[in-house]
Design an enzyme around this catalytic site. Structure first.
Site, PDB file in Angstrom:
ATOM      1  N   ALA A  10      17.373  -3.182 -10.650  1.00  0.00           N
ATOM      2  CA  ALA A  10      17.432  -4.326 -10.011  1.00  0.00           C
ATOM      3  C   ALA A  10      16.783  -4.646  -9.837  1.00  0.00           C
ATOM      4  CB  ALA A  10      18.668  -5.162 -10.060  1.00  0.00           C
ATOM      5  N   VAL A  13      11.378  -3.558 -12.314  1.00  0.00           N
ATOM      6  CA  VAL A  13      10.975  -2.807 -13.601  1.00  0.00           C
ATOM      7  C   VAL A  13      12.492  -3.845 -14.506  1.00  0.00           C
ATOM      8  CG1 VAL A  13      11.377  -1.421 -15.653  1.00  0.00           C
ATOM      9  CG2 VAL A  13       9.836  -0.592 -13.749  1.00  0.00           C
ATOM     10  N   ARG A 151      -1.099  -0.465 -23.227  1.00  0.00           N
ATOM     11  CA  ARG A 151      -2.737  -0.391 -22.153  1.00  0.00           C
ATOM     12  C   ARG A 151      -3.985  -0.032 -22.692  1.00  0.00           C
ATOM     13  NH1 ARG A 151       0.812   2.650 -17.337  1.00  0.00           N
ATOM     14  NH2 ARG A 151       1.698   1.521 -15.973  1.00  0.00           N
ATOM     15  N   HIS A 175       4.598  11.392 -21.028  1.00  0.00           N
ATOM     16  CA  HIS A 175       4.335   9.944 -20.548  1.00  0.00           C
ATOM     17  C   HIS A 175       4.157  10.383 -19.182  1.00  0.00           C
ATOM     18  CE1 HIS A 175       3.759   6.507 -19.188  1.00  0.00           C
ATOM     19  NE2 HIS A 175       4.660   6.144 -17.963  1.00  0.00           N
TER      20      HIS A 175
HETATM   21  N1  APR Z   1      22.146   3.496  -9.574  1.00  0.00           N
HETATM   22  C1  APR Z   1      21.750   1.990  -9.724  1.00  0.00           C
HETATM   23  N2  APR Z   1      20.509   1.447  -9.118  1.00  0.00           N
HETATM   24  C2  APR Z   1      19.980   2.324  -8.099  1.00  0.00           C
HETATM   25  C3  APR Z   1      20.821   3.936  -7.835  1.00  0.00           C
HETATM   26  C4  APR Z   1      21.746   4.194  -8.334  1.00  0.00           C
HETATM   27  N3  APR Z   1      22.152   4.969  -8.867  1.00  0.00           N
HETATM   28  N4  APR Z   1      19.064   4.078  -7.188  1.00  0.00           N
HETATM   29  C5  APR Z   1      18.637   3.305  -7.348  1.00  0.00           C
HETATM   30  N5  APR Z   1      18.618   2.242  -7.485  1.00  0.00           N
HETATM   31  C6  APR Z   1      17.904   0.490  -7.874  1.00  0.00           C
HETATM   32  C7  APR Z   1      17.209   0.734  -6.448  1.00  0.00           C
HETATM   33  O1  APR Z   1      18.198   0.269  -5.794  1.00  0.00           O
HETATM   34  C8  APR Z   1      16.281   0.143  -6.780  1.00  0.00           C
HETATM   35  O2  APR Z   1      16.660  -1.691  -6.813  1.00  0.00           O
HETATM   36  O3  APR Z   1      16.697   1.162  -8.392  1.00  0.00           O
HETATM   37  C9  APR Z   1      16.121   0.241  -8.627  1.00  0.00           C
HETATM   38  C10 APR Z   1      14.450   0.531  -8.778  1.00  0.00           C
HETATM   39  O4  APR Z   1      13.139  -0.377  -8.085  1.00  0.00           O
HETATM   40  P1  APR Z   1      12.211   0.349  -7.986  1.00  0.00           P
HETATM   41  O5  APR Z   1      12.146   0.301  -6.859  1.00  0.00           O
HETATM   42  O6  APR Z   1      11.346  -1.755  -7.801  1.00  0.00           O
HETATM   43  O7  APR Z   1      11.645   0.625  -8.688  1.00  0.00           O
HETATM   44  P2  APR Z   1      10.722   0.147  -9.946  1.00  0.00           P
HETATM   45  O8  APR Z   1       8.840  -0.012  -9.651  1.00  0.00           O
HETATM   46  O9  APR Z   1      10.740  -0.725 -10.931  1.00  0.00           O
HETATM   47  O10 APR Z   1      10.427   1.168 -10.822  1.00  0.00           O
HETATM   48  C11 APR Z   1      11.852   1.925 -11.176  1.00  0.00           C
HETATM   49  O11 APR Z   1      11.068   3.148 -13.337  1.00  0.00           O
HETATM   50  O12 APR Z   1       8.731   2.953 -14.150  1.00  0.00           O
HETATM   51  C12 APR Z   1      10.044   3.637 -13.744  1.00  0.00           C
HETATM   52  O13 APR Z   1       8.723   5.333 -12.025  1.00  0.00           O
HETATM   53  C13 APR Z   1       9.476   4.383 -12.031  1.00  0.00           C
HETATM   54  O14 APR Z   1      10.819   5.605 -11.735  1.00  0.00           O
HETATM   55  C14 APR Z   1      10.154   3.829 -12.034  1.00  0.00           C
HETATM   56  C15 APR Z   1      11.464   3.257 -12.183  1.00  0.00           C
END
Ligand code: APR
Length: 311
Positions: A10, A13, A151, A175
């Site tokens: 959550a 992305v 993009r 990618h």
């Molecule tokens: N189960 C559920 N959620 C998790 C877990 C897990 N085991 N581990 C991490 N998360 C959650 C984090 O708590 C965080 O809220 O995944 C979320 C990731 O969100 P962001 O840190 O904001 O990262 P984001 O920019 O959304 O990118 C997520 O997508 O584009 C790709 O490279 C990017 O690998 C990255 C992913």
């Protein structure tokens, strides 16, 4: 009954994807994260926006997988994003462990779901989800090419000062920095961009596309792109939910197509109710073949790194 899409992660992305799914009224959305309160808070906030945004999608935020049961699609964004100076590949060991845990939990509750993988390094994370789930290859789809081609389209529209809606772009490969934008199949109102721009300008746009993710990371400094990645994942989900059978560039498990075996790599696929309903093969020039081979070799190398990690 509404379709159900679960979004795992959550963060930037995941929450943006949940917002777009709900506001397009495509489905009910279950938002899952390991951080307590975050998915609940974001789902409630989005629910409170619904009266103004005019939709009746139900949004549920949770830390467990119960509410995700019977999902039609699961979009997995869980993991860490990159910071300046990192490549997508630097995320592999952390995100492989997360991807494995999430996939195991999802499979128990939604054995018939189509999985759309977003976490990076994308092609390797698709491999983890494929091996962990045991799902057929048509139900594991990586989000990369839709983003990369969006993009490229944005840069083509800026360059030629035309509506981005008139643009179409074609991107193959992994990618990463070795992705293969194909100018000869990239068009404005049906006209190949090779007729509209010099080779130097095309090369500059291709280069900007291949480094598009890094450009955003260097501006944001604390994370990576999320508006366009979320839009791309939702376009894929929409094609599946509505059985539209759109041809979109996605990471798919190849078994001989394009001469590539046992690897997830970006190719044009038909996306419908059954997930990937076909891989579209086009004939490539020798240069394009060589570029795709280089990209496949980079993905294969990452797959072998993955095989050496105890995740
Ligand atoms: N189960 C559920 N959620 C998790 C877990 C897990 N085991 N581990 C991490 N998360 C959650 C984090 O708590 C965080 O809220 O995944 C979320 C990731 O969100 P962001 O840190 O904001 O990262 P984001 O920019 O959304 O990118 C997520 O997508 O584009 C790709 O490279 C990017 O690998 C990255 C992913």
């Amino acid at each position: 009954m509404n379709s159900k899409v679960t979004v795992v992660g959550a963060g930037n992305v995941g929450a943006t994807a949940a917002q777009r799914l709900a506001e397009k009224e495509l489905c009910d959305v279950v938002l899952i994260d390991i951080i307590e309160g975050v998915p609940q808070g974001k789902a409630l906030d989005l629910t409170e926006a619904a009266a103004i945004e005019k939709h009746d999608a139900q949004l549920t935020g949770t830390n467990d997988y119960e509410a995700s049961a019977g999902s039609d699609i699961v979009i997995i964004t869980a993991g860490i994003p990159r910071k300046p100076g990192m490549s997508r590949d630097d995320l592999i060991s952390t995100n492989a462990g997360i991807m494995k845990k999430v996939t195991q939990a999802i499979c128990q509750k939604s054995p018939d779901a189509v999985l759309i993988i977003v976490s990076n390094p994308l092609d390797a994370m698709c491999q983890v989800a494929y091996e962990t789930s045991g799902f057929p290859k048509n139900r594991i789809i990586g989000m990369a090419g839709v983003l990369d081609s969006a993009r490229f389209r944005a840069f083509i529209a800026m360059e030629l000062d035309v509506s981005v809606e008139n643009t179409h772009a074609f991107v193959l490969g992994g990618h990463g920095d070795t992705m293969v934008p194909l100018p000869r199949f990239s068009t404005v109102a049906g006209i190949p961009i090779t007729e509209l721009m010099s080779k130097e300008r095309i090369d500059a746009l291709v280069d900007r596309t291949a480094n598009g993710g890094a450009e955003i990371v260097s501006l944001l400094k604390t994370g990576s792109a999320y508006y366009a990645p979320a839009s791309a994942a939702v376009e894929m989900a929409e094609s599946i939910l509505k059985d539209k059978k759109k041809i979109l560039p996605c990471a798919a498990y190849l078994e001989g197509e394009y001469g590539i075996n046992d690897l997830f790599i970006g190719v044009p696929v038909k996306l419908g109710a059954n997930g990937i309903e076909g891989v579209i093969e086009i004939s490539l020039t020798d240069d394009e073949k060589a570029a795709l081979k280089k990209s496949a070799d980079a993905v294969a190398e990452l797959k072998s790194v993955l095989a050496g990690i105890d995740y």
